[in-house]
Design a protein around this motif. Structure first.
Motif, short mmCIF file in Angstrom:
data_model
loop_
_atom_site.label_atom_id
_atom_site.label_comp_id
_atom_site.label_asym_id
_atom_site.label_seq_id
_atom_site.Cartn_x
_atom_site.Cartn_y
_atom_site.Cartn_z
N ASN A 269 -4.35 -81.36 38.33
CA ASN A 269 -5.78 -81.15 38.46
C ASN A 269 -6.16 -79.90 37.69
OD1 ASN A 269 -6.45 -83.21 40.79
ND2 ASN A 269 -4.54 -82.23 41.31
N PRO B 249 -4.36 -75.49 40.80
CA PRO B 249 -3.35 -75.89 41.79
C PRO B 249 -4.02 -76.37 43.08
CG PRO B 249 -2.84 -73.72 40.87
CD PRO B 249 -4.22 -74.08 40.40
N GLN C 160 -5.88 -74.42 46.00
CA GLN C 160 -7.12 -73.66 45.78
C GLN C 160 -8.25 -74.17 46.66
OE1 GLN C 160 -7.69 -71.00 43.58
NE2 GLN C 160 -5.48 -70.91 43.23
N ASN D 18 -4.63 -78.42 31.73
CA ASN D 18 -3.63 -77.37 31.50
C ASN D 18 -2.44 -77.96 30.74
OD1 ASN D 18 -4.77 -75.11 33.22
ND2 ASN D 18 -4.65 -76.79 34.71
N PRO D 19 -1.81 -77.13 29.89
CA PRO D 19 -0.60 -77.64 29.23
C PRO D 19 0.44 -78.06 30.25
CG PRO D 19 -1.28 -75.51 28.31
CD PRO D 19 -2.13 -75.75 29.52
N PRO E 21 4.41 -74.17 31.42
CA PRO E 21 3.85 -72.81 31.30
C PRO E 21 4.09 -72.21 29.92
CG PRO E 21 5.45 -72.96 33.10
CD PRO E 21 5.49 -74.26 32.40
N SER E 22 4.73 -72.96 29.04
CA SER E 22 4.88 -72.55 27.64
C SER E 22 4.17 -73.52 26.71
CB SER E 22 6.36 -72.46 27.26
OG SER E 22 6.99 -71.44 27.97
N LEU F 234 1.38 -71.57 50.05
CA LEU F 234 1.09 -70.13 49.93
C LEU F 234 -0.40 -69.81 50.10
CD1 LEU F 234 3.54 -69.28 47.02
CD2 LEU F 234 3.79 -68.69 49.43
N GLU F 235 -1.27 -70.78 49.82
CA GLU F 235 -2.69 -70.55 50.05
C GLU F 235 -3.05 -70.70 51.53
OE1 GLU F 235 -5.13 -69.65 47.99
OE2 GLU F 235 -4.27 -69.93 45.99
N GLU G 45 1.58 -59.91 50.67
CA GLU G 45 0.53 -60.45 49.81
C GLU G 45 -0.16 -61.67 50.43
OE1 GLU G 45 -0.08 -61.59 45.10
OE2 GLU G 45 1.70 -62.27 46.12
N MET H 156 8.37 -68.17 29.85
CA MET H 156 7.01 -68.68 29.69
C MET H 156 6.39 -68.02 28.45
SD MET H 156 5.45 -68.52 33.54
CE MET H 156 6.31 -69.08 35.00
N ASN I 212 -0.17 -68.84 28.18
CA ASN I 212 -0.51 -70.10 28.83
C ASN I 212 -0.59 -69.83 30.33
OD1 ASN I 212 -0.40 -72.40 26.81
ND2 ASN I 212 1.57 -71.44 26.39
N PRO I 213 -1.30 -70.68 31.08
CA PRO I 213 -1.29 -70.49 32.53
C PRO I 213 0.14 -70.55 33.06
CG PRO I 213 -2.88 -72.18 31.89
CD PRO I 213 -2.07 -71.86 30.68
N PRO I 214 0.44 -69.81 34.11
CA PRO I 214 1.83 -69.75 34.59
C PRO I 214 2.33 -71.01 35.29
CG PRO I 214 0.43 -68.28 35.87
CD PRO I 214 -0.43 -68.85 34.80
N THR I 215 1.46 -71.96 35.54
CA THR I 215 1.96 -73.25 36.03
C THR I 215 1.28 -74.37 35.25
OG1 THR I 215 0.37 -74.06 37.70
CG2 THR I 215 1.79 -72.21 38.36
N SER I 216 1.84 -75.56 35.38
CA SER I 216 1.31 -76.71 34.64
C SER I 216 0.01 -77.22 35.26
CB SER I 216 2.33 -77.83 34.60
OG SER I 216 2.58 -78.29 35.90
N VAL I 217 -0.42 -76.60 36.35
CA VAL I 217 -1.74 -76.95 36.91
C VAL I 217 -2.64 -75.71 36.93
CG1 VAL I 217 -1.13 -79.00 38.20
CG2 VAL I 217 -0.66 -76.78 39.21
N GLY I 218 -2.34 -74.77 36.08
CA GLY I 218 -3.25 -73.64 35.93
C GLY I 218 -2.80 -72.38 36.67
N TRP I 219 -3.78 -71.54 36.93
CA TRP I 219 -3.51 -70.23 37.49
C TRP I 219 -3.55 -70.29 39.01
CZ3 TRP I 219 -2.66 -65.92 34.31
CH2 TRP I 219 -2.88 -66.12 32.94
N GLY I 220 -2.49 -69.81 39.66
CA GLY I 220 -2.52 -69.64 41.11
C GLY I 220 -3.23 -68.35 41.45
N SER I 221 -3.23 -68.03 42.74
CA SER I 221 -3.93 -66.83 43.18
C SER I 221 -3.03 -65.61 43.29
CB SER I 221 -4.55 -67.05 44.58
OG SER I 221 -5.32 -68.22 44.59
N TYR I 222 -1.73 -65.85 43.44
CA TYR I 222 -0.87 -64.78 43.92
C TYR I 222 0.36 -64.53 43.04
CZ TYR I 222 -3.70 -65.74 48.02
OH TYR I 222 -4.76 -65.95 48.85
N GLU J 78 3.27 -66.69 43.83
CA GLU J 78 3.26 -68.01 43.17
C GLU J 78 3.89 -67.92 41.78
OE1 GLU J 78 -1.11 -68.79 44.23
OE2 GLU J 78 -0.36 -70.77 43.69
N ALA K 197 7.23 -69.80 40.65
CA ALA K 197 7.08 -70.73 39.52
C ALA K 197 8.06 -70.47 38.38
CB ALA K 197 5.64 -70.68 38.99
N ALA L 16 9.53 -73.15 35.51
CA ALA L 16 9.43 -72.90 34.06
C ALA L 16 10.81 -73.07 33.41
CB ALA L 16 8.89 -71.50 33.80
#
Lengths: 367, 359
Positions: free
Chosen positions: A178, A181, A184, A211-212, A215-216, A242-243, A281, B161, B195-205, B208, B212, B216
């Motif tokens: 999506n 993550p 969210q 998103n790609p 992560p690379s 975690l959320e 956190e 990454m 790039n975002p740190p996961t394949s579904v974009g940026w987490g909050s923390y 995460e 992740a 990777a």
């Protein structure tokens, strides 16, 4: 995947007892099959602008599949149309010979993953009606999944509540990829509504969220997309835990569909170890991450984990729990798991029954 | 607890650059001027915030300054304490985050020279990794060739990454240079955040991002294997650093299954992924992302089906273990020797070479 090596359709007779198939993909026979269920304005929208997803292709997937429609070569219905589009052929090829007592439909080509949220919502509502009209009302073994406009939580929640109490549906369906993550907050209305109407949320591997795929950046091959669904699902599950989704929605149940399960123990250990160090956190988490996973998550089995040694498989399942696995074939896709060949010998009768049928009946509330 | 044996190789130590200004003596006039005139800030990556619990063990955290910035601390807390013969330095200074390939190149050169002068020159046990400006393959190869003249550099270092999947053909000249010069290629946890740190974009923390890292590594192994890096460079050794390893068996089951099903897409992959991993890929020991009970660990080692994959590491000064419990419980003496000595020596061909030449 055994089908790859045995191109002649053959059906095992060794499974006499009833099974549940928790991942069946129904398709539309023709492009305009949905039109009677879809408001007029969307007919011309579709003809004019087509389906615009979070990737560039107007037709077909960005990574070409291994076979047409990623489906078995023997699954074309005799009356025409794509694989998975004929109820009578599905009955003949899947439901009858394998004695499927419960078949969970997971439609993939829906409004999910579209950029236009109004169109997404309209298509999803039509697909939900279509599941009743074409499938579940015609064969009582089949149950539907409520698909929703996944990026618009409020509209999605309304669609879910609209189907409350409808016995045609046994889960809410999301895809794994999506825009963000799935832990969210934009997605929380989906979980709230699902918990309210008492259905589990299935998260099926696949989709595109813009998103790609790593992560690379973007990988080259279809196999990387396929193997990568397991990595994607891990980040999705980590996000959900975690959320604090399971703190907020303590009765929510989720099903990880077609993303493997072998990685679950390691993810749990890694989450727990990181949580030991970094819990300040995420102070709203009251338990270890692996405990949320153990209590809230179910796993469909296809594509079945296939280690060289079966004791490795059994040890992995013990780490997860025999009560959490749901058998699935992924019909009509090419990596179909045939029920009689999935579970090696050496499993107790109680675990075997739970794996093939009992867990699914309990989770989906089907007698 | 399993006791370490003397004479081991610590394959993952992190000497910290105190500040970007510490690299100024290793830059030319132009870049010195750029850094000062533009008021550039320190390059600390979100992958390892200085005060995050994972960035330093509490008892290794200095009264002031960054953890890992002081050689005497590293000697006392890691090199002497675990009795190692060699320690491989993997600087995690955030030069990869820079977007200009020229600037990245200048900073990498400075970082590598800083490492040689401020660390390798000061303790004969230390060995180095060459940090490369991956946005330019040409400049990366030039930097590898420049640094490799110093035999104390045993490895090329990249982040897990980055800008592109590591198997992509554009990167192959880097692997050709490494193989030719007898260098391993290390891939370390951390992101360039291009790039975002996961394949579904940026987490909050932060947590995460850290969790992740393992996924990777999985996507990078797939890329390296299916693009055919090891068919082209059979002698190349790649080391996954701070990757975790308990994910490896189930990951390989899946990769193997799909390779069997659709290998027509990548026909140059001429061996099963498991065999390629056994011959070409290694993993640092820490973090041991498993529960601390002996039975589970022994099962996991059995699932890995090889005792040659793990290389001893403390991950100093990151907080992966407490006290002297750097080795997980229940390891046999034979496995300890393999992890601490035999496997690292077989992976890093240049470890012993360095003795023969004066830099």
């Amino acid at each position: 995947m055994n089908v790859q090596f045995r191109p002649e359709p053959s059906v095992s007779t060794s499974i006499k007892t009833a099974i549940a198939d928790c991942d069946i993909h129904p398709a539309r026979a023709t492009k305009d099959e949905l039109y009677p269920l879809l408001e007029k304005r969307w007919h011309s929208h579709l003809e004019t602008y087509g389906i615009q997803a979070y990737h560039g292709m107007m037709e077909g997937p960005p990574y070409p599949k291994a076979q047409p429609n990623a489906s078995r070569r023997d699954a074309w219905p005799p009356e025409g149309g794509p694989q998975g589009s004929s109820l009578s052929f599905m009955q003949k090829q899947l439901l009858d010979p394998y004695n499927v007592a419960l078949g969970v439909l997971n439609p993939l080509a829906t409004g999910q993953g579209l950029r236009n949220q109004d169109f997404a919502a309209a298509l999803c509502a039509a697909i939900n009606d279509w599941q009743i009209e074409k499938w579940t009302s015609k064969d009582k073994r089949l149950k539907g999944s409520i698909v929703v406009a996944n990026e618009d939580g409020v509209t999605a929640a309304a669609e879910i509540r609209k189907r409350a109490g409808d016995p045609n549906f046994v889960q809410v369906l999301l895809l794994s990829r999506n825009v963000e993550p799935l832990g969210q907050r934009r997605y929380w209305p989906v979980y709230e509504a699902a918990q309210e109407i008492g259905l589990p949320v299935g998260i099926h591997a696949f989709g595109f969220g813009g998103n790609p795929l790593t992560p690379s950046g973007w990988p080259s091959f279809y196999i990387e997309e396929m193997v990568g669904h397991a990595q994607c699902q891990q980040t999705v599950l980590a996000s959900l835990v975690l959320e604090g989704v399971f703190e907020r929605f303590p009765k929510l149940k989720m099903v990880m569909i077609e993303a493997g399960f072998g990685w679950a123990p390691s993810l749990g250990w890694r989450l727990d170890k990181s949580f030991e160090r970094l819990h300040s956190e995420v102070p709203y988490l009251k338990r270890k991450p692996s405990e949320y996973i153990r209590d809230h998550i179910w796993w469909t089995t296809q594509p079945m984990e296939d280690p060289e040694r079966r004791d490795h498989l059994f040890q992995t399942i013990e780490w997860i729990g025999w009560d959490k696995l749901l058998f699935a074939t992924d019909y009509p896709h090419w990596d179909f798991d045939e029920p009689s060949r999935v579970l090696p010998p050496g499993v107790s009768e109680a675990n075997r029954e739970a794996f093939y049928l009992g867990n699914a009946k309990k989770l989906y509330g089907v007698a | 607890m399993t006791s370490p044996i003397p004479g081991g190789v610590d394959c993952d130590l992190h000497p910290a650059v105190p500040h970007l200004t510490s690299l100024l003596p290793y830059m030319n006039d132009y870049w010195r001027d750029q850094v000062t005139t533009r008021g550039m800030t320190d390059l600390v990556s979100q992958s390892y915030p200085t005060n995050s619990p994972i960035s330093s063990r509490p008892d290794w955290r200095p009264a002031q300054g960054k953890p890992g910035a002081d050689l005497a601390d590293m000697q006392k807390q890691a090199l002497d304490r675990f009795g190692v013969r060699y320690g491989i330095c993997n600087p995690l200074y955030g030069v990869q985050m820079v977007f200009s390939e020229d600037m990245q190149d200048a900073f990498c050169r400075a970082l590598n020279d800083w490492l040689a002068k401020e660390w390798l020159d000061k303790d004969a046990r230390l060995r180095g990794s060459i940090v490369i400006p991956t946005q330019s393959v040409e400049k990366s190869v030039a930097e590898i060739e420049r640094c490799a003249k110093d035999r104390r550099f045993v490895q090329v270092l990249m982040l897990v990454m980055g800008d592109m999947p590591l198997g992509k053909r554009a990167y192959w000249p880097i692997y050709a240079a490494a193989e030719r010069l007898g260098l391993a290629v290390g891939v370390h946890a951390g992101s360039a955040y291009h790039n975002p740190p996961t394949s579904v974009g940026w987490g909050s923390y932060h947590i995460e991002d850290y969790v992740a890292q393992a996924t990777a590594f999985q996507t990078q192994l797939t890329s390296l294997i299916v693009e055919g890096v090891f068919a082209r460079h059979p002698k190349l050794k790649m080391v996954m650093l701070e990757s975790g390893f308990t994910w490896l068996p189930a990951y390989l089951w899946r990769l193997h299954k799909f390779w069997r099903g659709i290998r027509m897409e990548t026909p140059w992959v001429d061996r099963a992924p498991l065999e390629i991993v056994r011959s070409n890929i290694r993993f640092s020991l820490q973090p041991v992302d498993a529960p601390p009970d002996t039975a589970t660990l022994n099962r996991l080692f059995d699932h890995m089906q090889s005792d040659e994959l793990l290389l001893f590491s403390t991950d100093y000064p990151h907080w992966q273990f407490d006290g002297d419990e750097v080795l997980p419980p229940g390891l046999s003496g034979d496995l300890v020797r393999k992890i601490m000595i035999d496997n690292p020596l077989a992976t890093y061909g240049r470890l012993e070479l360095a003795k023969e030449t004066t830099p």
